[in-house]
Design a protein around this motif. Sequence first.
Motif, short mmCIF file in Angstrom:
data_model
loop_
_atom_site.label_atom_id
_atom_site.label_comp_id
_atom_site.label_asym_id
_atom_site.label_seq_id
_atom_site.Cartn_x
_atom_site.Cartn_y
_atom_site.Cartn_z
N LYS A 135 -16.71 -16.11 -1.26
CA LYS A 135 -17.78 -16.55 -2.16
C LYS A 135 -19.14 -16.67 -1.45
O LYS A 135 -19.89 -17.62 -1.66
N LYS A 136 -19.42 -15.70 -0.58
CA LYS A 136 -20.70 -15.65 0.10
C LYS A 136 -20.97 -14.20 0.54
O LYS A 136 -20.09 -13.34 0.46
N GLN A 137 -22.20 -13.96 1.00
CA GLN A 137 -22.56 -12.62 1.47
C GLN A 137 -21.70 -12.24 2.68
O GLN A 137 -21.52 -13.04 3.60
N VAL A 138 -21.21 -11.02 2.67
CA VAL A 138 -20.37 -10.52 3.77
C VAL A 138 -20.87 -9.13 4.17
O VAL A 138 -21.19 -8.31 3.31
N THR A 139 -20.91 -8.90 5.48
CA THR A 139 -21.28 -7.57 6.01
C THR A 139 -20.17 -7.06 6.91
O THR A 139 -19.67 -7.81 7.78
N ILE A 140 -19.73 -5.82 6.69
CA ILE A 140 -18.68 -5.23 7.51
C ILE A 140 -19.06 -3.79 7.88
O ILE A 140 -20.00 -3.22 7.32
N ILE A 141 -18.30 -3.22 8.83
CA ILE A 141 -18.40 -1.80 9.14
C ILE A 141 -17.29 -1.09 8.39
O ILE A 141 -16.11 -1.42 8.54
N GLN A 142 -17.64 -0.14 7.56
CA GLN A 142 -16.67 0.55 6.72
C GLN A 142 -16.65 2.04 7.08
O GLN A 142 -17.70 2.63 7.37
N HIS A 143 -15.46 2.64 7.07
CA HIS A 143 -15.32 4.06 7.38
C HIS A 143 -14.92 4.81 6.12
O HIS A 143 -13.91 4.51 5.49
N VAL A 144 -15.77 5.80 5.78
CA VAL A 144 -15.56 6.57 4.56
C VAL A 144 -15.78 8.05 4.87
O VAL A 144 -16.88 8.43 5.31
N GLY A 188 -15.02 9.94 7.25
CA GLY A 188 -15.47 10.24 8.60
C GLY A 188 -16.83 9.67 8.96
O GLY A 188 -17.32 9.88 10.07
N LYS A 189 -17.44 8.94 8.02
CA LYS A 189 -18.75 8.34 8.27
C LYS A 189 -18.60 6.85 8.54
O LYS A 189 -17.73 6.18 7.97
N GLU A 190 -19.47 6.34 9.39
CA GLU A 190 -19.47 4.92 9.72
C GLU A 190 -20.61 4.27 8.95
O GLU A 190 -21.77 4.64 9.11
N LEU A 191 -20.26 3.30 8.08
CA LEU A 191 -21.25 2.71 7.18
C LEU A 191 -21.37 1.21 7.44
O LEU A 191 -20.38 0.52 7.70
N LEU A 192 -22.61 0.72 7.36
CA LEU A 192 -22.87 -0.71 7.41
C LEU A 192 -22.93 -1.19 5.96
O LEU A 192 -23.83 -0.80 5.20
N VAL A 193 -21.95 -2.01 5.53
CA VAL A 193 -21.80 -2.39 4.13
C VAL A 193 -22.02 -3.90 3.96
O VAL A 193 -21.40 -4.70 4.67
N THR A 194 -22.91 -4.24 3.05
CA THR A 194 -23.20 -5.65 2.76
C THR A 194 -22.90 -5.94 1.30
O THR A 194 -23.42 -5.26 0.41
N GLY A 195 -22.04 -6.95 1.05
CA GLY A 195 -21.72 -7.37 -0.31
C GLY A 195 -22.39 -8.69 -0.64
O GLY A 195 -22.30 -9.66 0.13
N ASN A 196 -23.07 -8.74 -1.78
CA ASN A 196 -23.77 -9.95 -2.22
C ASN A 196 -23.17 -10.45 -3.54
O ASN A 196 -23.09 -9.69 -4.52
N PRO A 197 -22.75 -11.74 -3.59
CA PRO A 197 -22.17 -12.27 -4.83
C PRO A 197 -23.24 -12.64 -5.85
O PRO A 197 -24.35 -13.05 -5.49
N ILE A 198 -22.92 -12.43 -7.14
CA ILE A 198 -23.75 -12.94 -8.24
C ILE A 198 -22.93 -14.02 -8.95
O ILE A 198 -21.77 -13.78 -9.36
N PHE A 199 -23.52 -15.21 -9.08
CA PHE A 199 -22.79 -16.35 -9.65
C PHE A 199 -23.20 -16.56 -11.11
O PHE A 199 -24.36 -16.35 -11.50
N ASP A 200 -22.22 -17.03 -11.94
CA ASP A 200 -22.53 -17.37 -13.34
C ASP A 200 -23.00 -18.82 -13.43
O ASP A 200 -23.17 -19.49 -12.40
N ASP A 201 -23.19 -19.29 -14.64
CA ASP A 201 -23.71 -20.65 -14.83
C ASP A 201 -22.79 -21.72 -14.27
O ASP A 201 -23.22 -22.82 -13.93
N LYS A 202 -21.50 -21.42 -14.16
CA LYS A 202 -20.53 -22.39 -13.68
C LYS A 202 -20.32 -22.29 -12.17
O LYS A 202 -19.49 -23.01 -11.60
N GLY A 203 -21.07 -21.40 -11.54
CA GLY A 203 -20.96 -21.28 -10.08
C GLY A 203 -19.83 -20.38 -9.63
O GLY A 203 -19.49 -20.36 -8.43
N ASN A 204 -19.25 -19.63 -10.53
CA ASN A 204 -18.21 -18.68 -10.17
C ASN A 204 -18.79 -17.29 -9.94
O ASN A 204 -19.81 -16.91 -10.55
N VAL A 205 -18.14 -16.52 -9.08
CA VAL A 205 -18.61 -15.15 -8.82
C VAL A 205 -18.32 -14.28 -10.03
O VAL A 205 -17.16 -14.17 -10.48
N SER A 206 -19.38 -13.69 -10.61
CA SER A 206 -19.21 -12.83 -11.79
C SER A 206 -19.25 -11.35 -11.41
O SER A 206 -18.58 -10.52 -12.02
#
Length: 446
Positions: A66-75, A77-95
């Motif tokens: 339930k927070k921003q996460v950054t990882i190295i992802q392989h797709v 044969g390519k090496e990618l820097l991937v960042t995931g950002n959560p969007i929360f609803d009115d109740k504070g849950n990840v939507s």
Amino acid sequence: MYEKVINASYDPIFIADKDGYGIKMNEAYTRVTGITEDQLIGRHLKDVVKDGIISESVSLKVLKEKKQVTIIQHVNGKELLVTGNPIFDDKGNVSHIVTNLRNISALKSLEAELSRTKELANKYLQEIKIYQKKEDMISHEGVIANSRQMLNVINLVQKITPFNSTVLLLGESGVGKEVIANLIQKWSTRSNKPFIKVNCAAIPKELIESELFGYEKGAFTGADSRGRPGLFEQAHTGTIFLDEIGEMPLQLQGKLLRVLQEFEVTRIGGRRTIKIDVRVISATNKDLESLVKRGEFREDLYYRLNIIPIKIPPLRKRQEDIPLLANYFLDQANQKYHLNKQLTDDALLAMKAYAWPGNVREMQNLIERLVITTEADDITASHLPFSNQTAFVPQPIQKKMKEVLQDIEREMILKAISEYKTTRKAAEVLGISQSALVKKMQRLGI
């Protein structure tokens, strides 16, 4: 509107819902990863990882933490820097989870390219320092040389200069026979003595005898009343350079032979002999042996002149010297006309591919003309008169096919880089990927 905004992004964007299913991806995502919508959209990301489409899911990590996460992802044969950002609803849950990608393979290629560039720069700086130390070896009285063939000529000149033996300089027109003659004189023990140069082809046949051997007063109509010493006498204690010796009239060759054998001359109309101490250097662009066989040149004179023959190679057979000579003549012309013209890489490549039938003299005249007539400061291959019709002179096969193909690749890459400035654009023009171009440049030492 949201659809247009997402697709307008240059960077890849992927959106997953709260349950871990893919619901949206933009066009840039497919461009960078090669993954299509049917592989991600509507599918659970666990299945996507299980199928090996991606190495790891950042969206599932975001759902868990339930927070921003950054990882190295392989797709693909390519090496990618991937960042995931959560969007929360009115109740504070990840939507939703919004994922951004960066292709760090390209960044690593750029980093590697920069590293190679630094290495090459250091290498060239070291080579420049070496050349500066060897300046006295590769630049002697206008002799600019770095090729094995010309360095062999210079080494031979160094060996013979302490002696007074007769030298015969052989080579095509314009290869620099007079320059080598100057070098022999400069390094000899006679360097501070007279150095007389005679162009046997430029003196009228009826005057050449009087010019070489002199005449006494009243020897012929129009002669100086005081008489005049010939060029051999004027060269006494020094050196005489007989250029274009192959043009010497046959009837005078016997008298020249006697001078070389006895080292004495007799003026026209005179009776006394005059002793001379002269070193003789002769030069020709003709095949004297063929002239001897045809009876156009005395055999005994040929052997007398041919004591130390020095063959000067044509410019097309010493390609390593072409960039050195070209920049040397360019510097001369720039200084002469107070300009700052430069030769581009593609111009130098075109010069190396050209046969130079007029040899060094042709190059010197061409560069001076280009410096004067070219409006831009950069002289490119397009300014050269032979850029599209390089003269061909049949040569024995000296390179393997692989080496020839490498030369062609190197020339095409240098031309593309020179014109388009970046590896990305150059790769597009050459019809290969940027990574393939970088690898080729590394292999070819560019």
